[in-house]
Design a protein around this motif. Structure first.
Motif, PDB file in Angstrom:
ATOM      1  N   ILE A   1       0.838  -1.206   0.000  1.00 45.81           N
ATOM      2  CA  ILE A   1       0.000   0.000   0.000  1.00 45.81           C
ATOM      3  C   ILE A   1       0.870   1.252   0.000  1.00 45.81           C
ATOM      4  O   ILE A   1       0.618   2.201  -0.745  1.00 45.81           O
ATOM      5  N   ILE A   2       1.906   1.237   0.834  1.00 42.29           N
ATOM      6  CA  ILE A   2       2.824   2.382   0.883  1.00 42.29           C
ATOM      7  C   ILE A   2       3.531   2.558  -0.449  1.00 42.29           C
ATOM      8  O   ILE A   2       3.692   3.682  -0.942  1.00 42.29           O
ATOM      9  N   GLN A   3       3.943   1.427  -1.044  1.00 42.04           N
ATOM     10  CA  GLN A   3       4.629   1.474  -2.333  1.00 42.04           C
ATOM     11  C   GLN A   3       3.721   2.058  -3.408  1.00 42.04           C
ATOM     12  O   GLN A   3       4.170   2.825  -4.274  1.00 42.04           O
ATOM     13  N   ILE A   4       2.449   1.708  -3.350  1.00 46.62           N
ATOM     14  CA  ILE A   4       1.486   2.235  -4.326  1.00 46.62           C
ATOM     15  C   ILE A   4       1.371   3.752  -4.194  1.00 46.62           C
ATOM     16  O   ILE A   4       1.404   4.490  -5.190  1.00 46.62           O
ATOM     17  N   ILE A   5       1.245   4.215  -2.949  1.00 44.54           N
ATOM     18  CA  ILE A   5       1.120   5.664  -2.719  1.00 44.54           C
ATOM     19  C   ILE A   5       2.380   6.386  -3.180  1.00 44.54           C
ATOM     20  O   ILE A   5       2.312   7.414  -3.877  1.00 44.54           O
TER      21      ILE A   5
END
Length: 486
Positions: free
Chosen positions: A31-35
């Motif tokens: 999720i962090i990587q996506i953001i």
């Protein structure tokens, strides 16, 4: 003597929590990587990709195989832990000093001046890891992955919050650097707080020699393996564009959420437990075979399913600017299909104290991979060609690993292939049906992905029931027993 229920209780209970750690920690990281992928440009990830190999190799030097030696030791004492701790810490400081000094030369190699400052800051994670390495050994020896799950969750969330904040402030690649530092520092604090262990003022040269004699072969094997796992970052960063390296870096990171994380979960859980079964050859072989079958049954459809949904998955999560990463991601998923199987094979060699054989195998495999990489570069096959070399190498690795493991526990390559084939065939049929039914479906990407995933799960379980695949029943049985143990 280990009871015959050992695998079904301690190992699978540990695996369950290790996979929960995978789903939680790696899920949060995804999720962090996506953001971050939406806030930052591909070249920012490309710059981080350039220093990845230095962090990985340095970490291997710090651990130096001595951690693995501690894990397999039957009853290590404070003197053992303190000796290994001081050695790890001393090596980490030395490695950091070397990287600090040579940072300008590394930046010159890549023709990227900003690498000097980035490398000098991000390499601090090596020292941070060394400080808490023994605390992690304690948890692994106890097969306590529930605590590690909590620590990973907190550190991942903290690091992600810092990284996103810095990205929103426009600090670019430095947000990714801070993410690494905060994550490792938070992990260190929580590990120290949880174990409350402090080293004694003891360094026993006899114990060091004993552990090092076992560990140095694992160290050399680990360094060779890490260099070759990360050599693609170096080649792409040097030969191709920064954007291409950025696409490869993010495709690799997302693949790792499923692939390397699962592999590491299996390795760190099975190694300490199988080590305790070393005196019972039949029990070791039986449990080892069951691990191979269960891993193949769960892992194969997962990775091939990711290949199918990638054309919708990547642009939906990362944005249209990351579409060039789709092909890299699909090929990387195929290349990692055998990673967990190879990892389990190598664990047996460590359990059997064959670190010499471990090193020999790594040298053989890497010579073969070197030839493939050289061919791909000479023929100018591009980034995809490099990943194809990894796919071929992974298949070759299975035959080499299983050949030598088979000699140790009477479970050779033909038996392993026989055990894995039903799961592989089911996974291929499932993924083929997903492709045929949804490739040209014109719906919103999110809806398409949900339909693909639902269809894939139903198809795989249905095929398992039709062909009476034993692994499905085993998984449900073990999950029920594990939940009762909690």
């Amino acid at each position: 003597m280990i009871k015959k229920s050992q695998l079904k209780s301690k190992t699978l209970h540990g695996l369950l929590w290790s996979f929960i750690e995978l789903l939680s920690r790696q899920g949060i990281q995804l999720i962090i990587q996506i953001i971050l992928a939406r806030l930052l440009a591909p070249e920012h990830f490309g710059v981080i990709g350039m220093v990845t190999i230095f962090i990985a190799v340095s970490t291997a030097f710090v651990q130096s195989g001595l951690d693995q030696a501690l894990i397999r030791e039957k009853a290590p004492g404070d003197k053992d832990y303190s000796t290994v701790f001081y050695f790890n810490l001393a090596v980490s400081i030395l490695v950091y000093a070397i990287s600090f000094y040579f940072a300008p030369l590394i930046a010159q190699f890549y023709d990227e001046s900003k690498l000097v400052g980035i490398l000098r800051v991000i390499m601090l994670v090596v020292v941070i890891n060394a400080v808490s390495s023994i605390q992690r050994v304690f948890l692994i020896r106890k097969v306590d992955f529930k605590t590690q799950t909590k620590i990973s969750l907190i550190s991942g969330l903290s690091a992600g919050a810092f990284a996103i904040s810095f990205a929103l402030m426009g600090l670019g690649v430095w947000s990714l650097v801070i993410q690494q530092i905060v994550m490792k520092f938070t992990e260190m604090i929580l590990l120290l707080y949880n174990n409350r262990w402090a080293p004694s003022f003891i360094f026993d040269f006899y114990l060091f020699k004993k552990y090092f004699n076992f560990g140095y072969k694992l160290l050399l094997s680990s360094i060779i393996d890490i260099i070759y796992k990360n050599i693609y970052f170096v080649i792409i960063g040097k030969v191709y564009t920064l954007n291409q390296l950025g696409y490869y870096t993010n495709a690799s990171k997302i693949r790792d959420v499923a692939s390397l994380a699962v592999t590491q979960s299996i390795q760190k859980v099975t190694y300490p437990v199988l080590s305790k079964m070393n005196d019972d050859q039949s029990l070791l072989t039986k449990n080892y075979r069951l691990l191979i079958r269960l891993t193949a049954y769960v892992y194969f459809p997962f990775m091939l399913g990711l290949v199918c949904i990638a054309p919708s998955f990547i642009p939906l999560l990362l944005g249209e600017k990351w579409v060039p990463a789709i092909n890299y991601f699909q090929l990387l998923c195929i290349a990692s299909l055998l990673y967990p199987i190879n990892a389990i094979n190598l664990n047996i060699l460590k359990v059997k104290n064959r670190s010499d054989l471990f090193l020999l195998i790594e040298i053989i495999k890497k010579i073969f991979l070197s030839i493939l990489i050289i061919v791909a570069v000479i023929l100018e096959l591009g980034v995809s060609g490099l990943i194809y070399s990894a796919i071929i190498s992974s298949i070759f690795n299975l035959f080499i690993n299983a050949h030598y493991t088979g000699k140790e526990i009477n479970y050779n390559i033909s038996k392993q292939i026989k055990d894995m084939t039903p799961s592989l065939l089911l996974a291929i049929v499932m993924s083929s049906l997903i492709f045929l039914n949804f490739e040209y479906l014109k719906t919103p990407l999110f809806v398409k992905i949900m339909l693909e995933i639902t269809f894939g799960i139903i198809t795989y379980i249905s095929l398992s029931l039709i062909f009476k695949i034993e692994e499905l029943r085993l998984i449900f049985t073990l999950m029920r027993k594990s939940s009762k143990n909690d």
